[in-house]
Enzyme design. Structure first.
Site, PDB file in Angstrom:
ATOM      1  N   ARG A 233      26.141   7.372  -9.200  1.00 49.14           N
ATOM      2  CA  ARG A 233      25.897   8.795  -8.932  1.00 49.14           C
ATOM      3  C   ARG A 233      25.389   8.980  -7.503  1.00 49.14           C
ATOM      4  NH1 ARG A 233      23.274   8.490 -14.162  1.00 49.14           N
ATOM      5  NH2 ARG A 233      24.278   9.791 -15.739  1.00 49.14           N
ATOM      6  N   ASP A 254      26.091  -0.840 -10.712  1.00 51.42           N
ATOM      7  CA  ASP A 254      24.948  -0.052 -11.164  1.00 51.42           C
ATOM      8  C   ASP A 254      24.437  -0.637 -12.475  1.00 51.42           C
ATOM      9  OD1 ASP A 254      23.001   2.041 -11.315  1.00 51.42           O
ATOM     10  OD2 ASP A 254      24.384   3.348 -10.221  1.00 51.42           O
ATOM     11  N   ASN A 305      22.512   0.394  -1.563  1.00 46.63           N
ATOM     12  CA  ASN A 305      22.146   1.790  -1.791  1.00 46.63           C
ATOM     13  C   ASN A 305      21.148   1.968  -2.929  1.00 46.63           C
ATOM     14  OD1 ASN A 305      22.706   4.880  -1.884  1.00 46.63           O
ATOM     15  ND2 ASN A 305      23.233   4.171  -3.942  1.00 46.63           N
ATOM     16  N   ALA A 306      21.150   1.066  -3.906  1.00 48.05           N
ATOM     17  CA  ALA A 306      20.305   1.250  -5.091  1.00 48.05           C
ATOM     18  C   ALA A 306      18.849   1.424  -4.697  1.00 48.05           C
ATOM     19  CB  ALA A 306      20.457   0.054  -6.025  1.00 48.05           C
ATOM     20  N   GLY A 307      18.206   2.381  -5.303  1.00 49.59           N
ATOM     21  CA  GLY A 307      16.798   2.623  -5.017  1.00 49.59           C
ATOM     22  C   GLY A 307      16.187   3.521  -6.072  1.00 49.59           C
ATOM     23  N   TYR A 370       7.132   3.638  -2.278  1.00 46.28           N
ATOM     24  CA  TYR A 370       8.491   3.910  -1.802  1.00 46.28           C
ATOM     25  C   TYR A 370       8.568   3.789  -0.282  1.00 46.28           C
ATOM     26  CZ  TYR A 370      12.874   6.520  -1.180  1.00 46.28           C
ATOM     27  OH  TYR A 370      14.143   6.905  -0.833  1.00 46.28           O
TER      28      TYR A 370
END
Length: 464
Positions: A233, A254, A305-307, A370
């Site tokens: 997404r 993902d 990109n995952a975070g 973060y």
């Protein structure tokens, strides 16, 4: 292509509602011009270009040739008045010859008369010396070079709200002229709609194309494998779609809970799906196993990109909330890179891009975990860049600001509005804006950009 997710853009442009927006003193954001589809050989066709250079500049002629080869139409100031007062879409000034403080006055001399002629969403770009390189000449040369940065950031804030224009700079040592194509094409086109006030340094020695070599065939990533984590997404999906437009075969990764969305995305872009929790100890090995099962599938483009976020004031933050963020946003990246390096599964000339954040640059209350993880990525990118250079590979970071996603639409209205408006363009960005920045850094023509962080934030008013 204009954004429609921000209602104030439409209200400010309306014949009846526009005067009311002005009367209420509300921000008046303009719709940004954006591109769709892959890069074209004539990416700048129909755009009117004004270009000039300081005495002693070394980049102007190369830039002129490239921009005209990309389709821009050069406007000469010696043309008849009817032409000399026409709109300007692109203004490029070669300030690489700026070695004295007095030379900074030429910035005003060039740009001030152009401001009334700028088209909406115009692109202004300075080609500049690097202050660190200039310091080897004299302290005054370093001061002049640094002065250009202040000029760029200030002019970007002036023109963002009035024209939805962007102003950026490239620091161009003479040895890097062959690496101008990718940066010029990005910063002078609508691909950089939400990137402003940025200064990127070009480095030599990474196999950049010859100065006037302009690829005319779309799909620059054909026969390339791109791996995108967190792809189901949001920014990950937009990035996977954008890289597929350039011809890449995309492996979308993902967590298992996102598998339905992940498989639908992979089907839509004719890519591959791999359900994988990247924080698992076995995740790097499983990724390497997938690559080995597909002969010839070394990674050409790797997008981390995952975070996740687990926002809470530090006083109330649990150990689990700290650890979860670090595991996904930082430790998984180090583990995957280490496994790919050890297995020699990064292709020569690979492009690696890490998703940082404006919070990693400026900090944000309630995001100590973060912000620490995203700031750490910036340091990691700078250090790893040196290690990858020997392979002709690059690594860079992209730091988004406020981007219109499903996640930001859940933010309380007042905080969401503040996030949207506190930048030079007075609006939030689109996932496509981040994907365009990733695609720019992923292409072969961008090999002169390495170890840097590109903010995609509309020149957010927070941070450097």
């Amino acid at each position: 292509m204009a954004s429609t997710s921000d209602p104030l853009i439409g209200l400010a442009a309306g014949r009846l509602t526009g005067p009311l927006v002005r009367a209420l003193g509300l921000p008046r954001p303009r719709a940004l011009r954006r591109e769709t589809g892959p890069y074209r050989g004539d990416e700048l066709r129909g755009r009117r270009l004004v270009l000039a250079a300081m005495p002693g500049g070394h980049a102007g002629e190369s830039a002129r040739g490239l921009l005209q080869a990309l389709g821009a139409s050069l406007v000469l100031e010696t043309e008849p008045a009817s032409d000399a007062t026409a709109r300007v879409d692109i203004a490029v000034f070669d300030a690489t010859g700026c070695r004295e403080v007095a030379s900074l006055a030429q910035l005003r001399t060039f740009f001030a008369p152009l401001l009334r002629r700028l088209a909406p969403c115009a692109k202004l770009l300075l080609l500049a010396p690097c202050p660190l390189h200039a310091a080897r000449t004299s302290p005054e040369a370093a001061a002049a070079a640094q002065g250009i940065e202040g000029f760029v950031r200030s002019l970007a804030k002036e023109l963002g709200r009035s024209h939805a224009a962007t102003v950026n700079a490239l620091q161009v040592p003479a040895a890097t002229l062959g690496g101008l194509l990718g940066p010029l094409r990005f910063f002078c086109s609508s691909r950089s709609a939400y990137v402003s006030g940025r200064i990127l340094r070009l480095d030599a020695g990474l196999g950049a194309p010859a100065a006037l070599e302009v690829p005319m065939v779309p799909g620059r990533l054909r026969e390339h494998l791109a791996v995108v984590t967190g792809a189901a997404r949001g920014l990950g999906a937009a990035t996977a779609e954008r890289l597929a437009e350039e011809g890449a075969r995309v492996l979308c990764i993902d967590v298992p809970s996102a598998e339905p969305h992940l498989r639908e995305l992979a089907r839509r872009i004719q890519g591959d799906a791999l359900s994988l929790d990247i924080t698992r100890a076995a995740a790097p090995t499983l990724l390497c196993d997938w690559l080995r099962q597909h002969p010839g599938m070394a990674v050409d483009v790797l997008v981390h990109n995952a975070g996740i976020t687990r926002d809470r004031s530090l006083f109330k933050m649990s150990e689990a909330e700290w650890s979860q963020v670090m595991a996904v946003n930082l430790q998984a990246i180090l583990a995957i890179d280490g496994a790919l390096d050890q297995a020699d599964l990064l292709a020569p000339g690979a492009r690696e891009i890490c998703l940082s954040s404006i919070s990693g640059i400026a900090g944000n209350a309630g995001q100590t975990n973060y912000a620490a993880s995203k700031s750490a990525l910036i340091g990691y990118v700078a250090a790893r860049s040196t290690l990858l250079a020997s392979r002709g590979a690059t690594i860079n970071a992209v730091a988004p600001g406020f981007i219109e996603t499903d996640m930001t639409r859940q933010i309380p209205w007042f905080i969401r509005e503040a996030g949207r408006r506190l930048n030079a363009l007075s609006q939030g960005g689109q996932p496509r804006d981040v994907a365009e920045a990733v695609a720019f850094l992923a292409l072969p023509e961008s090999g002169a950009v390495r170890g840097q962080t590109l903010r995609v934030c509309g020149q957010a008013l927070m941070g450097a």
